[in-house]
Write a protein that holds these residues in place. Structure first.
Motif, mmCIF file in Angstrom:
data_model
loop_
_atom_site.group_PDB
_atom_site.id
_atom_site.type_symbol
_atom_site.label_atom_id
_atom_site.label_comp_id
_atom_site.label_asym_id
_atom_site.label_seq_id
_atom_site.Cartn_x
_atom_site.Cartn_y
_atom_site.Cartn_z
ATOM 1 N N GLN A 22 52.143 39.708 35.971
ATOM 2 C CA GLN A 22 50.855 39.221 35.334
ATOM 3 C C GLN A 22 49.813 40.169 35.335
ATOM 4 O OE1 GLN A 22 51.055 35.038 37.356
ATOM 5 N NE2 GLN A 22 51.907 34.227 35.334
ATOM 6 N N VAL A 23 49.493 40.776 36.440
ATOM 7 C CA VAL A 23 48.669 41.527 36.589
ATOM 8 C C VAL A 23 48.693 42.809 35.664
ATOM 9 C CG1 VAL A 23 47.305 43.339 38.000
ATOM 10 C CG2 VAL A 23 47.710 40.874 39.044
ATOM 11 N N GLY A 24 50.197 43.204 35.584
ATOM 12 C CA GLY A 24 50.453 44.222 34.841
ATOM 13 C C GLY A 24 50.265 44.024 33.358
ATOM 14 N N ALA A 25 50.447 42.828 32.787
ATOM 15 C CA ALA A 25 50.146 42.538 31.604
ATOM 16 C C ALA A 25 48.668 42.318 31.176
ATOM 17 C CB ALA A 25 50.775 40.927 31.448
ATOM 18 N N GLN A 26 47.747 42.130 32.317
ATOM 19 C CA GLN A 26 46.233 42.258 31.951
ATOM 20 C C GLN A 26 45.954 43.594 31.851
ATOM 21 O OE1 GLN A 26 44.349 39.644 31.580
ATOM 22 N NE2 GLN A 26 45.472 37.990 31.792
ATOM 23 N N LEU A 27 46.457 44.377 32.702
ATOM 24 C CA LEU A 27 46.118 45.778 32.687
ATOM 25 C C LEU A 27 46.533 46.656 31.409
ATOM 26 C CD1 LEU A 27 47.085 46.783 36.278
ATOM 27 C CD2 LEU A 27 44.659 46.262 35.529
ATOM 28 N N ASP A 65 37.755 46.992 43.695
ATOM 29 C CA ASP A 65 36.363 46.352 43.112
ATOM 30 C C ASP A 65 36.271 46.399 41.654
ATOM 31 O OD1 ASP A 65 35.793 45.733 45.523
ATOM 32 O OD2 ASP A 65 34.382 47.432 46.080
ATOM 33 N N ARG A 66 36.500 47.783 41.116
ATOM 34 C CA ARG A 66 36.190 47.990 39.599
ATOM 35 C C ARG A 66 37.136 47.375 38.584
ATOM 36 N NH1 ARG A 66 35.732 54.189 38.918
ATOM 37 N NH2 ARG A 66 35.153 53.524 36.667
ATOM 38 N N VAL A 67 38.611 47.410 39.077
ATOM 39 C CA VAL A 67 39.761 46.620 38.304
ATOM 40 C C VAL A 67 39.370 45.027 38.307
ATOM 41 C CG1 VAL A 67 41.992 46.231 37.934
ATOM 42 C CG2 VAL A 67 41.284 48.666 38.581
ATOM 43 N N ALA A 68 38.997 44.564 39.745
ATOM 44 C CA ALA A 68 38.715 43.179 39.777
ATOM 45 C C ALA A 68 37.739 42.745 38.990
ATOM 46 C CB ALA A 68 38.553 42.592 41.316
ATOM 47 N N ARG A 72 37.839 39.684 35.995
ATOM 48 C CA ARG A 72 36.779 38.666 36.169
ATOM 49 C C ARG A 72 36.354 38.702 34.766
ATOM 50 N NH1 ARG A 72 36.057 40.083 41.515
ATOM 51 N NH2 ARG A 72 34.565 41.417 41.168
ATOM 52 N N ALA A 73 35.914 39.778 33.871
ATOM 53 C CA ALA A 73 35.340 39.657 32.933
ATOM 54 C C ALA A 73 36.360 39.374 31.428
ATOM 55 C CB ALA A 73 34.919 41.164 32.418
ATOM 56 N N ARG A 74 37.619 39.179 31.953
ATOM 57 C CA ARG A 74 38.455 38.464 31.259
ATOM 58 C C ARG A 74 38.653 37.141 31.169
ATOM 59 N NH1 ARG A 74 41.904 41.651 28.361
ATOM 60 N NH2 ARG A 74 43.570 40.180 28.446
ATOM 61 N N GLN A 104 38.533 27.323 29.659
ATOM 62 C CA GLN A 104 37.790 27.194 28.232
ATOM 63 C C GLN A 104 36.423 27.408 28.665
ATOM 64 O OE1 GLN A 104 38.429 22.873 27.820
ATOM 65 N NE2 GLN A 104 39.905 23.254 26.244
ATOM 66 N N ALA A 105 35.837 27.387 29.669
ATOM 67 C CA ALA A 105 34.364 27.746 29.835
ATOM 68 C C ALA A 105 34.190 29.458 29.991
ATOM 69 C CB ALA A 105 33.768 27.126 31.281
ATOM 70 N N ALA A 106 35.441 29.896 30.339
ATOM 71 C CA ALA A 106 35.244 31.307 30.750
ATOM 72 C C ALA A 106 35.494 32.195 29.186
ATOM 73 C CB ALA A 106 36.213 31.944 31.514
ATOM 74 N N ASP A 107 36.085 31.402 28.361
ATOM 75 C CA ASP A 107 36.508 32.092 26.989
ATOM 76 C C ASP A 107 35.255 32.220 26.198
ATOM 77 O OD1 ASP A 107 38.989 32.380 27.507
ATOM 78 O OD2 ASP A 107 39.482 30.309 26.508
ATOM 79 N N PRO A 108 34.959 33.266 25.474
ATOM 80 C CA PRO A 108 33.755 33.659 24.520
ATOM 81 C C PRO A 108 34.020 32.299 23.457
ATOM 82 C CG PRO A 108 35.659 35.070 24.057
ATOM 83 C CD PRO A 108 35.931 34.465 25.221
ATOM 84 N N ALA A 109 32.684 32.000 22.937
ATOM 85 C CA ALA A 109 32.404 31.090 21.879
ATOM 86 C C ALA A 109 33.445 31.385 20.856
ATOM 87 C CB ALA A 109 31.300 30.653 21.774
#
Length: 271
Positions: A22-27, A65-68, A72-74, A104-109
């Motif tokens: 799953q991390v690989g898919a995010q990357l 730190d940078r990848v985390a 988190r930004a996603r 839902q709260a983390a997704d952009p409007a």
């Protein structure tokens, strides 16, 4: 994992209650990974570096730190202490509850769509990544769809083809909103391609960008547009009707493009 500068995908997964896959898919969606390898951009930006097992096998580790921070930004949340991995093929919950509310709260409007002549959702898929590849777009305005595939490619190629074909479908004059779950594609269309073009289609490290022909074709389509072109990132597999439909079409196209396996020869009967 405090103080640890470099982490494997498994270790990053532990931070977010994800599996290494799953991390690989995010990357991959971030444009930091292509297949089993880190992209040139990820290495050049200091986000990844290669390491070796004792037997000489090369694998990649990631700047913790940078990848985390990018994860988190996603909208991903750090796991509570002692939390285990989620199931390998987990999907966001569809019912109401605390976990769903946090997502839902983390997704952009959602961007309003009433000001556009065409709103199109795009998605790509590669079975095995790399492997049989599909692309698809869904015109949310008219209900039209388009899809296609090729026997071998990557997820990023599928995503780029989906955008390219969506731009061709929309035409140059209409005000267009493209909704995609690939930040790699959105970054190319809105930022990276412009910089590469200024440098003679070279990246900052002097290397040729991946999938350059597709990137150049997309850039040409965007340059020819007279209507407004905006992009919206959509969280994949989170219940968005049009994103889910584009995903299903892309997967089906990838399966249809897969080379047929040769039938195994029949064994001769013993005499």
């Amino acid at each position: 994992m405090a103080g640890k500068t470099w982490s494997t995908q498994t270790q990053l997964g532990t931070m977010f209650s994800l599996t290494a896959r799953q991390v690989g898919a995010q990357l991959t969606e971030l444009g930091l990974k292509d297949g089993a390898a880190a992209t040139d951009r990820a290495v050049a930006d200091g986000l990844a570096k290669d390491a070796k097992l004792r037997d000489g096998t090369v694998f990649y580790v990631w700047h913790t730190d940078r990848v985390a921070q990018l994860l988190r930004a996603r909208g991903l949340e750090a796991a509570a202490a002692g939390a285990g991995h989620r199931a390998e093929h987990a999907r966001p919950a569809t019912g109401a509850g605390p976990a769903r509310a946090r997502a839902q709260a983390a997704d952009p409007a959602p961007r309003p769509t009433h000001g556009y002549g065409t709103v199109v959702a795009t998605d790509g898929s590669a079975l095995g990544n790399p492997g049989p590849t599909g692309w698809a777009w869904v015109d949310q305005t008219t209900g039209e769809t388009g899809s296609g595939g090729l026997p071998h490619g990557t997820n990023n190629i599928g995503e780029l083809l989906a955008l390219l074909e969506a731009l061709r479908h929309a035409g140059p004059g209409v005000d267009l909103l493209v909704r995609a779950d690939s930040q790699y594609v959105i970054n190319i269309a809105t930022k990276w391609a412009k910089g590469w073009k200024r440098r003679g289609w070279l990246k900052g490290d002097g290397k040729v960008p991946e999938n350059l022909e597709l990137v150049q074709a997309i850039d040409a389509e965007l340059e020819a547009r007279t209507g407004r072109t905006d992009f919206e990132w959509v969280r994949g597999h989170a219940g968005d009707e049009h994103n889910e439909r584009a995903d299903a079409l892309a997967v089906a196209a990838a399966r249809a493009a897969a080379p047929a396996r040769a039938a195994a020869p029949a064994r001769a009967r013993e005499r």
